[in-house]
Design a protein around this motif. Structure first.
Motif, PDB file in Angstrom:
ATOM      1  N   TYR A 103       1.689 -12.959  10.380  1.00  0.00           N
ATOM      2  CA  TYR A 103       1.609 -11.528  10.071  1.00  0.00           C
ATOM      3  C   TYR A 103       2.995 -10.910  10.202  1.00  0.00           C
ATOM      4  O   TYR A 103       3.719 -11.169  11.168  1.00  0.00           O
ATOM      5  N   THR A 104       3.357 -10.118   9.225  1.00  0.00           N
ATOM      6  CA  THR A 104       4.563  -9.308   9.345  1.00  0.00           C
ATOM      7  C   THR A 104       4.381  -8.084   8.454  1.00  0.00           C
ATOM      8  O   THR A 104       3.606  -8.112   7.496  1.00  0.00           O
ATOM      9  N   SER A 105       5.057  -7.023   8.812  1.00  0.00           N
ATOM     10  CA  SER A 105       4.894  -5.780   8.070  1.00  0.00           C
ATOM     11  C   SER A 105       6.202  -5.003   8.056  1.00  0.00           C
ATOM     12  O   SER A 105       7.011  -5.106   8.980  1.00  0.00           O
ATOM     13  N   SER A 106       6.406  -4.234   7.013  1.00  0.00           N
ATOM     14  CA  SER A 106       7.561  -3.352   6.943  1.00  0.00           C
ATOM     15  C   SER A 106       7.115  -2.036   6.323  1.00  0.00           C
ATOM     16  O   SER A 106       6.199  -1.990   5.505  1.00  0.00           O
TER      17      SER A 106
ATOM     18  N   GLU B 218       5.968   3.415   0.966  1.00  0.00           N
ATOM     19  CA  GLU B 218       5.111   2.237   0.914  1.00  0.00           C
ATOM     20  C   GLU B 218       5.051   1.529   2.257  1.00  0.00           C
ATOM     21  O   GLU B 218       5.967   1.640   3.069  1.00  0.00           O
ATOM     22  N   ILE B 219       3.976   0.792   2.441  1.00  0.00           N
ATOM     23  CA  ILE B 219       3.842  -0.112   3.579  1.00  0.00           C
ATOM     24  C   ILE B 219       3.516  -1.488   3.018  1.00  0.00           C
ATOM     25  O   ILE B 219       2.630  -1.637   2.174  1.00  0.00           O
ATOM     26  N   ASN B 220       4.252  -2.469   3.495  1.00  0.00           N
ATOM     27  CA  ASN B 220       4.062  -3.839   3.035  1.00  0.00           C
ATOM     28  C   ASN B 220       3.468  -4.683   4.159  1.00  0.00           C
ATOM     29  O   ASN B 220       3.914  -4.600   5.305  1.00  0.00           O
ATOM     30  N   ILE B 221       2.486  -5.494   3.830  1.00  0.00           N
ATOM     31  CA  ILE B 221       1.835  -6.357   4.818  1.00  0.00           C
ATOM     32  C   ILE B 221       1.778  -7.768   4.250  1.00  0.00           C
ATOM     33  O   ILE B 221       1.304  -7.981   3.125  1.00  0.00           O
ATOM     34  N   VAL B 222       2.260  -8.729   5.021  1.00  0.00           N
ATOM     35  CA  VAL B 222       2.187 -10.135   4.650  1.00  0.00           C
ATOM     36  C   VAL B 222       1.358 -10.852   5.704  1.00  0.00           C
ATOM     37  O   VAL B 222       1.660 -10.779   6.902  1.00  0.00           O
ATOM     38  N   VAL B 223       0.298 -11.535   5.268  1.00  0.00           N
ATOM     39  CA  VAL B 223      -0.603 -12.213   6.205  1.00  0.00           C
ATOM     40  C   VAL B 223      -1.026 -13.567   5.653  1.00  0.00           C
ATOM     41  O   VAL B 223      -0.940 -13.818   4.446  1.00  0.00           O
ATOM     42  N   SER B 224      -1.513 -14.428   6.544  1.00  0.00           N
ATOM     43  CA  SER B 224      -2.140 -15.672   6.108  1.00  0.00           C
ATOM     44  C   SER B 224      -3.340 -15.325   5.235  1.00  0.00           C
ATOM     45  O   SER B 224      -4.071 -14.371   5.524  1.00  0.00           O
ATOM     46  N   ASN B 225      -3.543 -16.100   4.178  1.00  0.00           N
ATOM     47  CA  ASN B 225      -4.606 -15.728   3.244  1.00  0.00           C
ATOM     48  C   ASN B 225      -6.008 -15.855   3.830  1.00  0.00           C
ATOM     49  O   ASN B 225      -6.983 -15.389   3.237  1.00  0.00           O
ATOM     50  N   SER B 226      -6.117 -16.457   5.008  1.00  0.00           N
ATOM     51  CA  SER B 226      -7.424 -16.512   5.679  1.00  0.00           C
ATOM     52  C   SER B 226      -7.888 -15.119   6.115  1.00  0.00           C
ATOM     53  O   SER B 226      -9.067 -14.919   6.414  1.00  0.00           O
TER      54      SER B 226
ATOM     55  N   PHE C 132       0.840  -1.194   0.000  1.00  0.00           N
ATOM     56  CA  PHE C 132       0.000   0.000   0.000  1.00  0.00           C
ATOM     57  C   PHE C 132       0.877   1.248   0.000  1.00  0.00           C
ATOM     58  O   PHE C 132       1.957   1.257   0.596  1.00  0.00           O
ATOM     59  N   LEU C 133       0.388   2.291  -0.622  1.00  0.00           N
ATOM     60  CA  LEU C 133       1.066   3.574  -0.514  1.00  0.00           C
ATOM     61  C   LEU C 133       0.831   4.145   0.877  1.00  0.00           C
ATOM     62  O   LEU C 133      -0.247   3.988   1.451  1.00  0.00           O
ATOM     63  N   SER C 134       1.852   4.794   1.424  1.00  0.00           N
ATOM     64  CA  SER C 134       1.714   5.397   2.754  1.00  0.00           C
ATOM     65  C   SER C 134       0.659   6.498   2.724  1.00  0.00           C
ATOM     66  O   SER C 134       0.479   7.192   1.715  1.00  0.00           O
ATOM     67  N   SER C 135      -0.056   6.636   3.840  1.00  0.00           N
ATOM     68  CA  SER C 135      -1.057   7.693   3.963  1.00  0.00           C
ATOM     69  C   SER C 135      -1.190   8.062   5.431  1.00  0.00           C
ATOM     70  O   SER C 135      -0.652   7.386   6.321  1.00  0.00           O
ATOM     71  N   GLU C 136      -1.930   9.107   5.719  1.00  0.00           N
ATOM     72  CA  GLU C 136      -2.124   9.549   7.106  1.00  0.00           C
ATOM     73  C   GLU C 136      -3.036   8.604   7.870  1.00  0.00           C
ATOM     74  O   GLU C 136      -3.050   8.616   9.106  1.00  0.00           O
ATOM     75  N   THR C 137      -3.800   7.779   7.168  1.00  0.00           N
ATOM     76  CA  THR C 137      -4.782   6.910   7.829  1.00  0.00           C
ATOM     77  C   THR C 137      -4.369   5.444   7.907  1.00  0.00           C
ATOM     78  O   THR C 137      -5.001   4.662   8.612  1.00  0.00           O
ATOM     79  N   ILE C 138      -3.298   5.089   7.216  1.00  0.00           N
ATOM     80  CA  ILE C 138      -3.002   3.664   7.076  1.00  0.00           C
ATOM     81  C   ILE C 138      -2.522   3.012   8.374  1.00  0.00           C
ATOM     82  O   ILE C 138      -2.784   1.832   8.624  1.00  0.00           O
TER      83      ILE C 138
END
Length: 219
Positions: free
Chosen positions: A118-121, A126-134, A93-99
């Motif tokens: 779950y992990t994020s950077s 940009e903001i990257n989010i990796v999650v279980s597909n559930s 996702f693109l960074s934003s004030e609400t993210i």
């Protein structure tokens, strides 16, 4: 005054894959000397015998092998737990004030189920989010007003625990990622902490990625 050894070393150090292959002793030095001879002669401004280049390469490869064996390989032999997780999705996702507020809500959902990955950077833009597909539907609902620039599915992660001395030995990550590159493994994401890193790969490549990293312990 430039020496043959210095010029040869400078040439090799500009080519990481060649440098590693020399350290492993898998290159014919005579053949390599004939290939690099024109550039070495141009740098020195004079003719150079193949034998002199071979000797410089031999001394350099011995030194590279020593350093690899006694530093990097020593650390890699002490690699700890290797964990594999599958059925993952990767969102950018693109960074934003609400993210960040949306991420906080996502974490609440993650904490409800300890089996969820779950992990994020966060980068500059940009903001990257990796999650279980559930959790795909949850992510897409929470972030529906954010700008998603990429989503990748059918991914798996390999998480590696490194010994503490990894932060004091240069070349650890290069050595690992080089092996993965040689196997043709595409890395979707690389996420690291001080003594741990996670790579994200396609489901079809996770077995090869796991074996490649595991085999480092037996170098």
């Amino acid at each position: 005054m430039k020496t043959i050894s210095a010029v040869v070393e400078h040439y090799i150090k500009k080519k990481p894959f060649l440098q590693s292959a020399l350290a492993q002793g898998i290159i014919n030095l005579t053949s390599l000397s004939r290939i690099v001879k024109p550039e070495i002669e141009e740098e020195l401004g004079k003719e150079v015998r193949n034998g002199a280049i071979v000797m410089a390469l031999k001394r350099l490869s011995d030194d590279l092998e020593f350093r690899a064996t006694h530093k990097i390989v020593k650390v890699l032999k002490n690699i700890g737990e290797i964990t594999v997780r599958s059925n993952l999705s990767d969102y950018t996702f693109l960074s934003s004030e609400t993210i960040l507020a949306k991420q906080a809500k996502l974490l609440e959902e993650v904490h409800k189920n300890q089996d969820i990955f779950y992990t994020s950077s966060r980068g500059v833009n940009e903001i990257n989010i990796v999650v279980s597909n559930s959790l795909d539907k949850t992510v897409e609902e929470l972030f529906k007003n954010e700008r998603c620039t990429q989503k990748a599915e059918n991914l798996s992660s390999v998480t590696v625990k490194l010994p503490a001395e990894n932060v004091s030995v240069p070349g650890i990550y290069y050595f690992i990622f080089q092996r993965l590159a040689w196997e043709g493994i595409v890395l979707y994401e690389v996420i690291s902490t001080t003594n741990e890193f996670t790579i994200l790969v396609n489901d079809e490549q996770v077995d090869v990625a796991f074996k490649t990293i595991k085999d480092l312990k037996t170098l």
